[in-house]
Design a protein around this motif. Structure first.
Motif, PDB file in Angstrom:
ATOM      1  N   GLU A  43       0.832  -1.208   0.000  1.00  0.00           N
ATOM      2  CA  GLU A  43       0.000   0.000   0.000  1.00  0.00           C
ATOM      3  C   GLU A  43       0.869   1.261   0.000  1.00  0.00           C
ATOM      4  N   PRO A  44       0.429   2.301  -0.707  1.00  0.00           N
ATOM      5  CA  PRO A  44       1.143   3.575  -0.628  1.00  0.00           C
ATOM      6  C   PRO A  44       0.867   4.227   0.728  1.00  0.00           C
ATOM      7  N   VAL A  45       1.886   4.853   1.294  1.00  0.00           N
ATOM      8  CA  VAL A  45       1.776   5.491   2.610  1.00  0.00           C
ATOM      9  C   VAL A  45       2.243   6.931   2.481  1.00  0.00           C
ATOM     10  N   ARG A  46       1.466   7.861   3.052  1.00  0.00           N
ATOM     11  CA  ARG A  46       1.855   9.270   3.152  1.00  0.00           C
ATOM     12  C   ARG A  46       1.744   9.679   4.607  1.00  0.00           C
ATOM     13  N   LYS A  47       2.788  10.300   5.131  1.00  0.00           N
ATOM     14  CA  LYS A  47       2.784  10.758   6.517  1.00  0.00           C
ATOM     15  C   LYS A  47       3.254  12.202   6.566  1.00  0.00           C
ATOM     16  N   PRO A  48       2.681  12.999   7.472  1.00  0.00           N
ATOM     17  CA  PRO A  48       3.103  14.395   7.593  1.00  0.00           C
ATOM     18  C   PRO A  48       4.565  14.485   8.027  1.00  0.00           C
ATOM     19  N   ALA A  49       5.232  15.532   7.556  1.00  0.00           N
ATOM     20  CA  ALA A  49       6.633  15.744   7.904  1.00  0.00           C
ATOM     21  C   ALA A  49       6.832  17.168   8.394  1.00  0.00           C
ATOM     22  N   GLY A  50       7.212  17.296   9.642  1.00  0.00           N
ATOM     23  CA  GLY A  50       7.559  18.604  10.200  1.00  0.00           C
ATOM     24  C   GLY A  50       8.966  19.003   9.774  1.00  0.00           C
ATOM     25  N   GLU A  51       9.402  20.170  10.225  1.00  0.00           N
ATOM     26  CA  GLU A  51      10.704  20.700   9.822  1.00  0.00           C
ATOM     27  C   GLU A  51      11.851  19.755  10.150  1.00  0.00           C
ATOM     28  N   ARG A  52      11.829  19.157  11.321  1.00  0.00           N
ATOM     29  CA  ARG A  52      12.908  18.243  11.736  1.00  0.00           C
ATOM     30  C   ARG A  52      12.983  17.033  10.811  1.00  0.00           C
ATOM     31  N   ILE A  53      11.842  16.458  10.472  1.00  0.00           N
ATOM     32  CA  ILE A  53      11.805  15.299   9.571  1.00  0.00           C
ATOM     33  C   ILE A  53      12.292  15.700   8.179  1.00  0.00           C
ATOM     34  N   VAL A  54      11.872  16.864   7.702  1.00  0.00           N
ATOM     35  CA  VAL A  54      12.302  17.348   6.392  1.00  0.00           C
ATOM     36  C   VAL A  54      13.821  17.487   6.359  1.00  0.00           C
ATOM     37  N   GLU A  55      14.403  18.077   7.384  1.00  0.00           N
ATOM     38  CA  GLU A  55      15.857  18.228   7.454  1.00  0.00           C
ATOM     39  C   GLU A  55      16.555  16.875   7.461  1.00  0.00           C
ATOM     40  N   LEU A  56      16.039  15.957   8.232  1.00  0.00           N
ATOM     41  CA  LEU A  56      16.620  14.617   8.315  1.00  0.00           C
ATOM     42  C   LEU A  56      16.565  13.917   6.959  1.00  0.00           C
ATOM     43  N   LEU A  57      15.413  13.968   6.310  1.00  0.00           N
ATOM     44  CA  LEU A  57      15.247  13.287   5.026  1.00  0.00           C
ATOM     45  C   LEU A  57      16.111  13.914   3.931  1.00  0.00           C
ATOM     46  N   THR A  58      16.019  15.233   3.767  1.00  0.00           N
ATOM     47  CA  THR A  58      16.775  15.885   2.688  1.00  0.00           C
ATOM     48  C   THR A  58      18.277  15.826   2.938  1.00  0.00           C
ATOM     49  N   GLY A  59      18.669  15.877   4.200  1.00  0.00           N
ATOM     50  CA  GLY A  59      20.087  15.793   4.536  1.00  0.00           C
ATOM     51  C   GLY A  59      20.676  14.417   4.314  1.00  0.00           C
ATOM     52  N   ASN A  60      19.821  13.431   4.109  1.00  0.00           N
ATOM     53  CA  ASN A  60      20.284  12.060   3.917  1.00  0.00           C
ATOM     54  C   ASN A  60      19.873  11.472   2.577  1.00  0.00           C
TER      55      ASN A  60
END
Length: 69
Positions: free
Chosen positions: A42-59
């Motif tokens: 199944e496709p999954v979408r979850k909200p991402a706050g600033e901290r999650i965005v930084e973690l994801l884009t930084g990696n």
């Protein structure tokens, strides 16, 4: 390559996904990350706050473009 631990709200499965298997998307009003559950497909979408965005884009997680909502 970075590995992220994710959970699926559909089947309750837990998985480890590489950065290429997770996507980050933004609209004018919200930001979320998305992936396909390796257990149930199944496709999954979850909200991402600033901290999650930084973690994801930084990696190395790619950001996909969406039409504004």
């Amino acid at each position: 390559m970075t590995v992220f631990r994710v959970g699926c709200p559909h089947c309750g499965g837990r998985a480890h996904l590489e950065s290429g298997e997770v996507r980050l998307a933004r609209t004018r009003s919200r930001t979320f990350y998305a992936f396909t559950c390796p257990d149930c497909g199944e496709p999954v979408r979850k909200p991402a706050g600033e901290r999650i965005v930084e973690l994801l884009t930084g990696n190395g997680v790619a950001e996909i473009g969406l039409a504004p909502r």
